[in-house]
Write a protein that holds these residues in place. Structure first.
Motif, PDB file in Angstrom:
ATOM      1  N   MET A   1       1.143  -1.067   0.387  1.00  0.00           N
ATOM      2  CA  MET A   1       0.324   0.167   0.135  1.00  0.00           C
ATOM      3  C   MET A   1       0.646   1.441   0.173  1.00  0.00           C
ATOM      4  SD  MET A   1      -3.156   1.023   2.881  1.00  0.00           S
ATOM      5  CE  MET A   1      -1.686   2.671   4.238  1.00  0.00           C
ATOM      6  N   ALA A   2       1.023   1.874  -1.012  1.00  0.00           N
ATOM      7  CA  ALA A   2       1.631   3.464  -0.653  1.00  0.00           C
ATOM      8  C   ALA A   2       1.285   4.296   0.016  1.00  0.00           C
ATOM      9  CB  ALA A   2       1.309   4.206  -2.379  1.00  0.00           C
ATOM     10  N   GLU A   3       1.958   4.676   0.657  1.00  0.00           N
ATOM     11  CA  GLU A   3       1.194   5.607   1.927  1.00  0.00           C
ATOM     12  C   GLU A   3       1.108   7.447   2.194  1.00  0.00           C
ATOM     13  OE1 GLU A   3       3.592   3.132   5.417  1.00  0.00           O
ATOM     14  OE2 GLU A   3       2.078   1.748   4.458  1.00  0.00           O
ATOM     15  N   ASP A   4       1.751   7.419   0.816  1.00  0.00           N
ATOM     16  CA  ASP A   4       1.766   8.803   0.844  1.00  0.00           C
ATOM     17  C   ASP A   4       0.694   9.069  -0.809  1.00  0.00           C
ATOM     18  OD1 ASP A   4       4.077   8.980   2.333  1.00  0.00           O
ATOM     19  OD2 ASP A   4       5.034   9.696   0.590  1.00  0.00           O
ATOM     20  N   LEU A   5      -0.351   9.886  -0.427  1.00  0.00           N
ATOM     21  CA  LEU A   5      -1.174  10.806  -1.475  1.00  0.00           C
ATOM     22  C   LEU A   5      -0.933  11.274  -2.354  1.00  0.00           C
ATOM     23  CD1 LEU A   5      -4.116   9.451  -0.961  1.00  0.00           C
ATOM     24  CD2 LEU A   5      -4.701  12.018   0.028  1.00  0.00           C
ATOM     25  N   SER A   6      -0.937  11.099  -3.811  1.00  0.00           N
ATOM     26  CA  SER A   6      -0.164  12.130  -3.895  1.00  0.00           C
ATOM     27  C   SER A   6      -1.886  12.996  -5.371  1.00  0.00           C
ATOM     28  CB  SER A   6      -0.356  11.434  -6.221  1.00  0.00           C
ATOM     29  OG  SER A   6      -0.452  12.145  -7.402  1.00  0.00           O
ATOM     30  N   ILE A   7      -1.175  14.013  -4.129  1.00  0.00           N
ATOM     31  CA  ILE A   7      -2.040  15.813  -4.538  1.00  0.00           C
ATOM     32  C   ILE A   7      -2.271  16.391  -5.180  1.00  0.00           C
ATOM     33  CG2 ILE A   7      -3.075  17.602  -3.096  1.00  0.00           C
ATOM     34  CD1 ILE A   7      -3.912  14.951  -1.584  1.00  0.00           C
TER      35      ILE A   7
ATOM     36  N   LYS B   1      -9.581  15.119   2.308  1.00  0.00           N
ATOM     37  CA  LYS B   1      -9.277  16.713   2.941  1.00  0.00           C
ATOM     38  C   LYS B   1      -7.665  16.860   2.900  1.00  0.00           C
ATOM     39  CE  LYS B   1      -9.353  19.788   7.066  1.00  0.00           C
ATOM     40  NZ  LYS B   1      -8.846  19.778   7.220  1.00  0.00           N
ATOM     41  N   GLU B   2      -7.047  15.390   2.940  1.00  0.00           N
ATOM     42  CA  GLU B   2      -5.682  16.072   1.935  1.00  0.00           C
ATOM     43  C   GLU B   2      -5.597  16.706   0.522  1.00  0.00           C
ATOM     44  OE1 GLU B   2      -2.363  13.562   2.072  1.00  0.00           O
ATOM     45  OE2 GLU B   2      -2.792  12.583   3.190  1.00  0.00           O
ATOM     46  N   GLN B   3      -6.754  15.962  -0.618  1.00  0.00           N
ATOM     47  CA  GLN B   3      -6.561  16.573  -1.270  1.00  0.00           C
ATOM     48  C   GLN B   3      -7.400  18.341  -1.416  1.00  0.00           C
ATOM     49  OE1 GLN B   3      -5.318  15.842  -5.111  1.00  0.00           O
ATOM     50  NE2 GLN B   3      -6.500  17.697  -4.773  1.00  0.00           N
ATOM     51  N   PHE B   4      -8.208  18.083  -0.627  1.00  0.00           N
ATOM     52  CA  PHE B   4      -9.273  19.358  -0.890  1.00  0.00           C
ATOM     53  C   PHE B   4      -9.101  20.247  -0.042  1.00  0.00           C
ATOM     54  CE2 PHE B   4     -11.552  15.803  -3.492  1.00  0.00           C
ATOM     55  CZ  PHE B   4     -11.504  16.229  -4.378  1.00  0.00           C
TER      56      PHE B   4
END
Ligand code: SME
Length: 163
Positions: free
Chosen positions: A1-7, A45-48
């Motif tokens: 699982m990738a733990e860093d989100l790509s924003i 929340k990270e994205q928006f």
């Protein structure tokens, strides 16, 4: 699982389309409901939110327990813990079993102001066996932030979690 989100930046639909496969990755192989609700609201929340591209102040779930909505995983300021059926935007979305988009919360009769900074809101009901079992609530610090694009993608996103 990738733990860093790509924003990403871009229009709203593009942002949801970038997020959805990442959400699927986060949810894959995990069946704990709280863990899954927690990661979905964190990713949204990270994205928006202000750190991402938008003005989301609060995003979280309320789950139906003993005929009340009870606060569940969320991101944002502290919020009211229990909401009765038919009360506020969340309780109305539950009672009517449909998504509610509120461009100006001050004009929604009975709106429950958890934060005075909240200006617009969308609430998505979550169904299991045709019953509402939870709602996803999103508040923005700006007016008129939600539309049918949010509705479409958020309705899809809640189906990714097994309630
Ligand atoms: N405004 C919501 C209450 C929940 S908070 O915004 C987190 C409502 O009227 O149902």
């Amino acid at each position: 699982m990738a733990e860093d989100l790509s924003i990403i930046t871009g229009n709203k639909a593009e942002q949801y389309q970038s997020l959805i496969p990442q959400l699927k990755g986060l949810l894959e192989g995990e069946n704990d409901l709280v863990a899954n609700m927690a990661n979905v609201v964190a990713a949204l929340k990270e994205q928006f939110g202000p750190q991402g591209s938008g003005s989301w102040l609060w995003v979280g779930f309320y789950v139906v327990k003993n005929d009340e909505l009870v606060l569940a995983p969320f991101q944002g300021p502290v919020a009211c813990t229990r909401i009765k059926k038919g009360r506020g935007v969340c309780g109305s979305s539950w009672a009517e079993a449909k998504t509610l988009i509120v461009p100006d919360v001050d004009k929604f009769p009975g709106h429950i102001a958890c934060s005075s900074l909240s200006k617009s809101e969308i609430v998505i009901p979550v169904f299991r066996n045709n019953e509402v079992v939870a709602v996803l609530d999103v508040d923005s610090s700006e007016y008129d932030q939600f539309d049918t694009t949010d509705q479409r993608y958020l309705e899809e996103i809640v189906t990714l979690i097994e309630f």
